[in-house]
Design a protein around this motif. Structure first.
Motif, mmCIF file in Angstrom:
data_model
loop_
_atom_site.group_PDB
_atom_site.id
_atom_site.type_symbol
_atom_site.label_atom_id
_atom_site.label_comp_id
_atom_site.label_asym_id
_atom_site.label_seq_id
_atom_site.Cartn_x
_atom_site.Cartn_y
_atom_site.Cartn_z
ATOM 1 N N ALA A 1 2.749 9.282 -10.244
ATOM 2 C CA ALA A 1 1.943 9.929 -11.601
ATOM 3 C C ALA A 1 1.715 10.552 -11.926
ATOM 4 O O ALA A 1 1.037 11.504 -12.485
ATOM 5 N N ALA A 2 0.624 11.461 -10.318
ATOM 6 C CA ALA A 2 0.098 12.771 -10.180
ATOM 7 C C ALA A 2 0.935 13.907 -10.633
ATOM 8 O O ALA A 2 -0.088 14.700 -12.065
ATOM 9 N N HIS B 1 0.964 -1.653 0.099
ATOM 10 C CA HIS B 1 -0.275 0.731 0.295
ATOM 11 C C HIS B 1 0.464 1.387 0.240
ATOM 12 O O HIS B 1 0.620 2.220 -0.767
ATOM 13 N N ASP C 1 2.740 1.697 -3.889
ATOM 14 C CA ASP C 1 1.361 2.334 -4.629
ATOM 15 C C ASP C 1 0.875 3.108 -4.357
ATOM 16 O O ASP C 1 1.072 4.190 -5.767
ATOM 17 N N GLU C 2 0.997 4.451 -2.681
ATOM 18 C CA GLU C 2 0.578 5.675 -2.364
ATOM 19 C C GLU C 2 2.418 6.177 -2.693
ATOM 20 O O GLU C 2 1.554 7.329 -4.207
ATOM 21 N N GLN C 3 3.138 5.579 -3.093
ATOM 22 C CA GLN C 3 4.303 6.365 -3.426
ATOM 23 C C GLN C 3 4.299 6.741 -5.144
ATOM 24 O O GLN C 3 4.501 7.332 -5.607
ATOM 25 N N VAL C 4 4.074 5.248 -6.231
ATOM 26 C CA VAL C 4 3.830 5.502 -7.573
ATOM 27 C C VAL C 4 2.842 6.337 -7.805
ATOM 28 O O VAL C 4 2.631 7.578 -8.993
ATOM 29 N N HIS C 5 1.340 6.595 -7.212
ATOM 30 C CA HIS C 5 0.747 7.289 -7.268
ATOM 31 C C HIS C 5 1.221 8.487 -7.215
ATOM 32 O O HIS C 5 0.278 9.225 -8.083
#
Length: 145
Positions: A123-124, A113, A116-120
């Protein structure tokens, strides 16, 4: 060989008998807070594998394992009195690794999780390397011709 339903009933009855007996307590100070998680009986109802968990430290787990091994005869006698079978199954106790595996899986899910937050977050602010839509479309083929 006993059918699956009968084996399941016998295993459940053994679990209940052992749980009640352990709830009353044994006269062994090494015995910790034990929970019987599962009982599996062989097809001929001769052997029962008893899985348990212990709440506490590693020393308490080791002490409980030794106490259960020492009390196997007494517990088998209790099971024999509580079952309506011709033969009383032998008992073998195994420490259940389920709580440790569950905490390990929880830790892995927490890490996933966070990643995933780091990738999100990355990606922003990301932009396309080339065109926004790099694929050819049918209407472009008509204009090129």
């Amino acid at each position: 060989m006993a059918g699956f339903e009968r084996r399941a009933r016998v295993a459940d009855r053994i679990r209940v008998i052992l749980s009640e007996r352990l709830q009353k307590g044994l006269r062994d100070p090494r015995l910790g807070f034990v929970t019987i998680t599962d009982v599996r009986v062989t097809g001929d109802l001769q052997n029962a594998s008893v899985f348990y968990t212990v709440y506490g430290t590693d020393e308490e787990r080791e002490g409980t394992a030794a106490a259960l091994k020492a009390a196997t005869g007494l517990l088998r006698s209790e099971v024999g009195r509580g079952l309506n079978t011709r033969l009383t199954p032998t008992l073998e106790f195994f420490a259940d690794a389920l709580p440790e595996e569950a905490s390990h899986l929880t830790e892995l899910l927490r890490k996933a999780h966070e990643q995933d937050e780091q990738v999100h977050g990355l990606a922003a602010n990301a932009t396309y390397a080339g065109d926004a839509d790099p694929y050819r479309h049918d209407d472009e083929d008509d204009r090129d011709a």
